[in-house]
Write a protein that holds these residues in place. Sequence first.
Motif, PDB file in Angstrom:
ATOM      1  N   UNK A 135      82.829  39.480  79.207  1.00  0.00           N
ATOM      2  CA  UNK A 135      84.856  40.365  78.821  1.00  0.00           C
ATOM      3  C   UNK A 135      84.802  39.667  79.761  1.00  0.00           C
ATOM      4  N   UNK A 136      86.205  38.402  79.901  1.00  0.00           N
ATOM      5  CA  UNK A 136      87.053  38.063  80.484  1.00  0.00           C
ATOM      6  C   UNK A 136      87.901  39.184  81.196  1.00  0.00           C
ATOM      7  N   UNK A 137      87.989  39.701  82.767  1.00  0.00           N
ATOM      8  CA  UNK A 137      88.634  40.655  83.662  1.00  0.00           C
ATOM      9  C   UNK A 137      89.643  40.406  83.558  1.00  0.00           C
ATOM     10  N   UNK A 138      91.148  39.974  83.236  1.00  0.00           N
ATOM     11  CA  UNK A 138      92.032  39.406  83.307  1.00  0.00           C
ATOM     12  C   UNK A 138      92.507  40.077  81.578  1.00  0.00           C
ATOM     13  N   UNK A 139      91.869  38.646  80.941  1.00  0.00           N
ATOM     14  CA  UNK A 139      92.667  39.056  79.759  1.00  0.00           C
ATOM     15  C   UNK A 139      91.808  39.743  78.699  1.00  0.00           C
ATOM     16  N   UNK A 140      90.856  40.363  79.207  1.00  0.00           N
ATOM     17  CA  UNK A 140      89.802  41.376  78.497  1.00  0.00           C
ATOM     18  C   UNK A 140      89.412  40.555  76.566  1.00  0.00           C
ATOM     19  N   UNK A 141      89.445  39.335  76.781  1.00  0.00           N
ATOM     20  CA  UNK A 141      89.117  38.177  76.183  1.00  0.00           C
ATOM     21  C   UNK A 141      87.657  37.961  75.887  1.00  0.00           C
ATOM     22  N   UNK A 142      87.189  38.356  74.984  1.00  0.00           N
ATOM     23  CA  UNK A 142      85.257  38.106  74.673  1.00  0.00           C
ATOM     24  C   UNK A 142      85.085  36.996  74.566  1.00  0.00           C
ATOM     25  N   UNK A 143      84.139  36.561  76.011  1.00  0.00           N
ATOM     26  CA  UNK A 143      84.209  35.150  76.281  1.00  0.00           C
ATOM     27  C   UNK A 143      82.946  34.738  76.013  1.00  0.00           C
ATOM     28  N   UNK A 144      82.311  33.498  75.243  1.00  0.00           N
ATOM     29  CA  UNK A 144      80.373  33.529  75.006  1.00  0.00           C
ATOM     30  C   UNK A 144      80.056  32.847  76.290  1.00  0.00           C
ATOM     31  N   UNK A 145      78.721  32.611  76.627  1.00  0.00           N
ATOM     32  CA  UNK A 145      77.714  32.016  78.308  1.00  0.00           C
ATOM     33  C   UNK A 145      77.093  31.978  77.474  1.00  0.00           C
ATOM     34  N   UNK A 146      76.395  30.529  77.766  1.00  0.00           N
ATOM     35  CA  UNK A 146      75.050  29.696  77.546  1.00  0.00           C
ATOM     36  C   UNK A 146      74.473  30.036  78.183  1.00  0.00           C
ATOM     37  N   UNK A 147      72.919  30.464  78.407  1.00  0.00           N
ATOM     38  CA  UNK A 147      71.564  30.194  79.032  1.00  0.00           C
ATOM     39  C   UNK A 147      71.403  29.175  78.894  1.00  0.00           C
ATOM     40  N   UNK A 148      71.280  28.489  80.440  1.00  0.00           N
ATOM     41  CA  UNK A 148      70.504  27.129  80.623  1.00  0.00           C
ATOM     42  C   UNK A 148      68.882  26.403  79.801  1.00  0.00           C
ATOM     43  N   UNK A 149      68.468  27.486  79.205  1.00  0.00           N
ATOM     44  CA  UNK A 149      67.240  26.835  78.600  1.00  0.00           C
ATOM     45  C   UNK A 149      68.028  27.007  76.951  1.00  0.00           C
ATOM     46  N   UNK A 150      69.193  27.906  76.306  1.00  0.00           N
ATOM     47  CA  UNK A 150      69.438  27.935  75.164  1.00  0.00           C
ATOM     48  C   UNK A 150      70.275  26.401  75.068  1.00  0.00           C
ATOM     49  N   UNK A 151      70.610  26.057  75.772  1.00  0.00           N
ATOM     50  CA  UNK A 151      71.367  24.489  76.292  1.00  0.00           C
ATOM     51  C   UNK A 151      70.354  23.409  75.266  1.00  0.00           C
ATOM     52  N   UNK A 152      69.739  23.746  76.571  1.00  0.00           N
ATOM     53  CA  UNK A 152      68.550  22.911  76.081  1.00  0.00           C
ATOM     54  C   UNK A 152      68.169  22.165  74.390  1.00  0.00           C
ATOM     55  N   UNK A 153      67.360  23.479  74.121  1.00  0.00           N
ATOM     56  CA  UNK A 153      67.524  23.932  72.557  1.00  0.00           C
ATOM     57  C   UNK A 153      68.366  23.207  71.998  1.00  0.00           C
ATOM     58  N   UNK A 154      69.825  23.839  71.875  1.00  0.00           N
ATOM     59  CA  UNK A 154      70.613  23.051  70.697  1.00  0.00           C
ATOM     60  C   UNK A 154      71.243  21.981  71.263  1.00  0.00           C
ATOM     61  N   UNK A 155      70.860  20.503  72.365  1.00  0.00           N
ATOM     62  CA  UNK A 155      71.178  19.957  72.533  1.00  0.00           C
ATOM     63  C   UNK A 155      69.838  18.808  72.075  1.00  0.00           C
ATOM     64  N   UNK A 156      67.953  19.453  72.017  1.00  0.00           N
ATOM     65  CA  UNK A 156      67.356  19.254  71.673  1.00  0.00           C
ATOM     66  C   UNK A 156      67.730  19.110  69.291  1.00  0.00           C
ATOM     67  N   UNK A 157      68.512  20.481  69.216  1.00  0.00           N
ATOM     68  CA  UNK A 157      68.762  20.870  67.851  1.00  0.00           C
ATOM     69  C   UNK A 157      69.869  19.978  67.173  1.00  0.00           C
ATOM     70  N   UNK A 158      70.388  19.332  67.848  1.00  0.00           N
ATOM     71  CA  UNK A 158      71.840  18.479  67.344  1.00  0.00           C
ATOM     72  C   UNK A 158      71.253  16.722  67.641  1.00  0.00           C
ATOM     73  N   UNK A 159      69.870  16.426  68.550  1.00  0.00           N
ATOM     74  CA  UNK A 159      69.535  15.204  68.357  1.00  0.00           C
ATOM     75  C   UNK A 159      68.780  15.090  67.390  1.00  0.00           C
ATOM     76  N   UNK A 160      68.236  16.365  66.675  1.00  0.00           N
ATOM     77  CA  UNK A 160      67.143  16.096  65.748  1.00  0.00           C
ATOM     78  C   UNK A 160      68.075  15.576  64.147  1.00  0.00           C
ATOM     79  N   UNK A 161      68.780  16.398  64.347  1.00  0.00           N
ATOM     80  CA  UNK A 161      70.055  16.864  63.412  1.00  0.00           C
ATOM     81  C   UNK A 161      70.641  15.283  63.399  1.00  0.00           C
TER      82      UNK A 161
END
Length: 314
Positions: free
Chosen positions: A99-125
């Motif tokens: 949660x952004x402490x100023x706007x109170x909007x929900x924001x997405x953060x990606x763990x480093x391992x998740x970025x690696x797998x997401x990149x791999x999936x895109x490369x396969x696709x």
Amino acid sequence: MNLFSSVPENFFSILASKNKDIYALALDVLYQSLQNDEMTIRKEDFIRPLRDNAAELVMRFDFEGEEDDLDSFINASLPSKAAFICRRLEETGWIDIEIDPESFEEQIALPSYSIQFITLIHEIISDSESQYTSLVHSTYSELKLEDEERDEFMYATLLRVYENTRKLRTELVTLGHSIRIFQHRLGQVFSTNKVLSDYFDDYKTRISDRLYHPLKTFDSISKFKRHITNILQHWLRNEDVRKQLVAQSLIYTRHKDKREAEADIIEKINYISDMYEQLDAMVDEIDLKHSEYTKASATKILYFNNTDKTIKGN
């Protein structure tokens, strides 16, 4: 290290569920957000493309097996399903929601391992659309330029060339295995049209034209191998160049002293030189596999045409 000491145990469960196609699409949407240099990904900005651009696919989302309390989702709307997909990505560890402490909007953060797998999936696709990377010519060009200028980036160039050589070896191994896969599949094909389709639509387009052909023409290992090894061996023999490389190495690495830095530089140069000799032999083996598969495909087509004299067969 155990894989699941780094990623959650249920991390891959979404890709084994009946909704795997929808989850794969959602992960590719996250990849596009990363490519847009979004340091901050608003949850609403992630859910919107799922609603707007993939509404038909998302609406086919099946909650059975996904949620214990199915009653509230029997007539789930498109926004509800898109939000649920986001929640499942959070539960399985692909994303974190903050949660952004100023706007109170929900924001997405990606763990480093998740970025690696997401990149791999895109490369396969996008495998069929990816372009050939000219590793051999770029290696020669960088070394030639650095040999002429001998500036403060010599060690950085050596590191890039070293990594490119390792990557080139991996790509050649991948190419060899890809050809073997097509050879194996040929034995399971029993129609002329299927042989032609496998060869011209798949093998020629994805393997031969995109990977094999460049290695035999503009990015030939045999063409640039001698130039590459000559420059590197000259760097080894030239004491001034070696001292320059050692001095730069001590700045950018954690080597304890000059002796350790010099040993590492010599090891990398020898690895590159030796590997180019091995890679040339690997290309010869790939040539043989390519020729065998092409000949076997042609032989099988002739066999089918000779044995099936019907109008349909012809």
